[in-house]
Design an enzyme around this catalytic site. Structure first.
Site, PDB file in Angstrom:
ATOM      1  N   GLU A   1       0.758  -1.280   0.018  1.00 45.61           N
ATOM      2  CA  GLU A   1      -0.019  -0.080  -0.055  1.00 45.61           C
ATOM      3  C   GLU A   1       0.875   1.436  -0.167  1.00 45.61           C
ATOM      4  O   GLU A   1       0.693   2.175   1.021  1.00 45.61           O
ATOM      5  CB  GLU A   1      -0.806   0.010   1.337  1.00 45.61           C
ATOM      6  CG  GLU A   1      -2.000  -1.253   1.073  1.00 45.61           C
ATOM      7  CD  GLU A   1      -3.196  -1.036   1.792  1.00 45.61           C
ATOM      8  OE1 GLU A   1      -3.227  -0.388   2.802  1.00 45.61           O
ATOM      9  OE2 GLU A   1      -4.264  -1.646   1.473  1.00 45.61           O
TER      10      GLU A   1
ATOM     11  N   GLU B   1      -5.275  -8.559  -1.383  1.00 43.12           N
ATOM     12  CA  GLU B   1      -6.197  -8.519  -0.103  1.00 43.12           C
ATOM     13  C   GLU B   1      -7.551  -7.908  -0.523  1.00 43.12           C
ATOM     14  O   GLU B   1      -7.772  -7.167  -1.260  1.00 43.12           O
ATOM     15  CB  GLU B   1      -5.535  -6.974   0.654  1.00 43.12           C
ATOM     16  CG  GLU B   1      -4.256  -7.483   1.569  1.00 43.12           C
ATOM     17  CD  GLU B   1      -3.999  -6.330   2.516  1.00 43.12           C
ATOM     18  OE1 GLU B   1      -4.835  -5.635   3.102  1.00 43.12           O
ATOM     19  OE2 GLU B   1      -2.749  -6.483   2.671  1.00 43.12           O
TER      20      GLU B   1
HETATM   21  C1  BG6 Z   1      -4.772  -2.937   4.281  1.00 47.88           C
HETATM   22  C2  BG6 Z   1      -3.251  -3.263   4.985  1.00 47.88           C
HETATM   23  O1  BG6 Z   1      -4.653  -1.557   4.355  1.00 47.88           O
HETATM   24  O2  BG6 Z   1      -6.117  -3.271   4.881  1.00 47.88           O
HETATM   25  C3  BG6 Z   1      -3.403  -4.572   6.029  1.00 47.88           C
HETATM   26  O3  BG6 Z   1      -2.520  -3.812   3.962  1.00 47.88           O
HETATM   27  C4  BG6 Z   1      -4.683  -4.296   6.813  1.00 47.88           C
HETATM   28  O4  BG6 Z   1      -2.151  -4.592   6.660  1.00 47.88           O
HETATM   29  C5  BG6 Z   1      -6.119  -4.378   5.952  1.00 47.88           C
HETATM   30  O5  BG6 Z   1      -4.819  -4.987   8.004  1.00 47.88           O
HETATM   31  C6  BG6 Z   1      -6.995  -4.260   6.761  1.00 47.88           C
HETATM   32  O6  BG6 Z   1      -7.306  -3.231   7.400  1.00 47.88           O
HETATM   33  P1  BG6 Z   1      -7.725  -3.019   9.028  1.00 47.88           P
HETATM   34  O7  BG6 Z   1      -7.622  -1.719   9.389  1.00 47.88           O
HETATM   35  O8  BG6 Z   1      -9.083  -3.512   9.044  1.00 47.88           O
HETATM   36  O9  BG6 Z   1      -6.939  -4.358   9.647  1.00 47.88           O
END
Ligand code: BG6
Length: 486
Positions: free
Chosen positions: A202, A384
């Site tokens: 990111e 992701e």
């Molecule tokens: C992404 C990141 O922004 O989103 C992860 O790469 C992160 O590290 C994921 O955990 C989900 O976000 P959050 O804040 O719900 O954990």
């Protein structure tokens, strides 16, 4: 019913400081995140620091905030604070069990990040830490046992604390050398066992002390740090291609889609300009040069120029990425007058939100897959995607997470349409995160994403027992039929 293309990669993703724990084991050095407390939607996470006059300060730091850090403030551990990265959910001691569970679902890829300070505890030593290298050797061996290929994130939003304090993190050009040295060590050690690499996570969203190690967090500091990361990434890609023929490199972008709130021309124009704030990162790294609109972005953030050398421009050309990886959780909506942002903006009346206020928008995934592929024409990789939700476990730790199944099913349908109907070339999908882990933005445990429940609460209490949820069996079926049965 049609399935996904043959060879499609199905798996999950995680990040070391949210998952691994063992922060003071195996010779690991400290990360800036190790000084970051838990938080919630209402109470932002913060670093614990002390100024030279003894005053304690709590600069906010999360995905959403990055307060500047005074020059005379240094990190301290406070006895009454809870630091989620220290134990996380202890993959460090559970990796065999966790990987066996992932294999049970049929994963053929697992995206994990290597902890920079496990390999170079201070970031700038002469020699790497053998115990740290051995840990990831063991992880990869365990994956190979089940024919799961690794997808390695070299740097997931993290900074060895020593590099932050000594050099002010990515504000210093010297970090490029530290990073490339770290990469060389990884490529030499794991190069014959790993094909897919991500240089950064990111990169379009990180800023400030936590992920970048910089005390300043304004636009000029953020974009200069990003420039050093672009050069570091390009050098790593060039080196990786030399040392590991056939290796494939990407960087990961937060690419939640951005919609104009209405078809009013002012909203449309605003949407285009705000979206460029994200394209900027992709365009530079995937095309190998700064786009024509770069200066407009800098000026929007209050500065006119960056320190970019001719040599930098040359290396950006030579170290272009092979594929485009991104995270997709939600879409965002923006209207004229809104600030530019990565996540947030105006409400979208057509979408429902998760308990953390993230709009659920499966069609937005198809939309963003198309916009990225149309623009860059390189394979994409969704590294992701997932739903953070409050799970109610029964006395055995079992969770009936139909809402998660619904979320993923809807997204998989749209992903399939993007690939089979729209013709987007997509290498694979790694769901965030197969085993419950600590939230990045809030530091909570109760914002759970996994197919596998972990018995642990927001303060790190619990047995850490792992229990497959209902979605585990569903995902197993999805992978077994290569997405034919959703
Ligand atoms: C992404 C990141 O922004 O989103 C992860 O790469 C992160 O590290 C994921 O955990 C989900 O976000 P959050 O804040 O719900 O954990």
């Amino acid at each position: 019913m049609r399935s996904f293309p043959k060879g499609f990669l199905w798996g999950g993703a995680s990040a070391d400081f949210q998952y691994e724990g063992g922060f003071d084991e195996g010779g690991r050095g400290l990360l800036s995140h190790d000084y970051e407390t838990d938080g919630s939607l209402e109470h932002p996470r913060h670093h614990t620091m002390q100024k030279s006059d003894g005053t304690l300060i709590k600069p906010r730091s999360s995905f959403f905030y990055a307060d500047p850090i005074p020059n005379d403030a240094w990190p301290v551990f406070l006895e009454d604070a809870y630091y989620p990265s220290h134990q996380a959910v202890d993959f460090y001691h559970h990796y065999k069990e966790d990987i066996a569970l992932m294999a049970g679902m049929g994963f053929n890829v697992y995206r994990f990040s290597i902890c920079w300070s496990r390999i170079y505890p201070n970031g700038d030593e002469e020699l790497p830490n053998e115990e740290g290298l051995q840990f990831y050797d063991d992880v990869i061996s365990e994956l190979e046992k089940y024919h799961i290929q690794p997808l390695i994130t070299i740097c997931h939003d993290e900074m060895p604390m020593a590099l932050a304090l000594k050099y002010d993190g990515w504000s210093s050009r010297h970090l490029i050398d530290c990073y490339v040295k770290y990469c060389r060590t990884l490529f030499k050690r794991y190069g014959d066992r790993c094909k897919y690499w991500l240089t950064f996570n990111e990169i379009n969203a990180v800023r400030g002390f936590g992920p970048c190690g910089t005390r300043e967090s304004d636009g000029a500091a953020r974009y200069q740090a990003a420039h050093h990361m672009f050069v570091a990434s390009a050098k790593a890609v060039k080196l990786g291609h030399e040392l590991m023929p056939g290796s494939m490199f990407g960087t990961m972008y937060a690419m939640s889609e951005l919609y104009p709130a209405t078809c009013k021309p002012e909203d449309m124009m605003h949407g285009l300009l705000a979206r460029r704030e994200n394209w900027y990162f992709i365009d530079i790294m995937e095309r190998g040069y700064y786009p024509s609109y770069a200066k407009q972005i800098w000026q929007h953030h209050g500065f006119d120029a960056l320190d970019i050398t001719d040599e930098d421009r040359q290396i950006l050309k030579e170290g272009q990425l092979d594929y485009i990886a991104f995270s997709y959780y939600r879409s965002n909506t923006t209207k004229a007058g809104d600030p530019w942002f990565n996540v947030g903006g105006s409400d979208n009346p057509y979408l429902e939100n998760t308990p953390w206020g993230w709009p659920i928008d499966p069609l937005g995934l198809r939309y963003v897959m198309n916009t990225i592929y149309d623009r860059i024409q390189k394979p994409i990789f969704i590294v992701e995607n997932g739903m953070g939700a409050i799970d109610q476990a029964d006395e055995n730790g079992y969770v009936e997470d139909d809402y998660r199944i619904d979320y993923l099913r809807a997204h998989f349908k749209c992903m399939k349409e993007a690939i089979l109907e729209d013709g987007v070339e997509c290498l694979g999908y790694t769901m965030w995160a197969p085993v419950d882990l600590v939230s990045l933005s809030t530091g909570e445990m109760k914002k759970r994403y996994g197919f596998i429940y972990v018995d642990m609460d927001d303060k790190g209490q619990g047995t850490l027992k792992r229990t497959p949820k209902k979605s585990y069996e569903w995902m197993k079926q999805v992978i077994a039929t290569n997405g034919e049965e959703l």
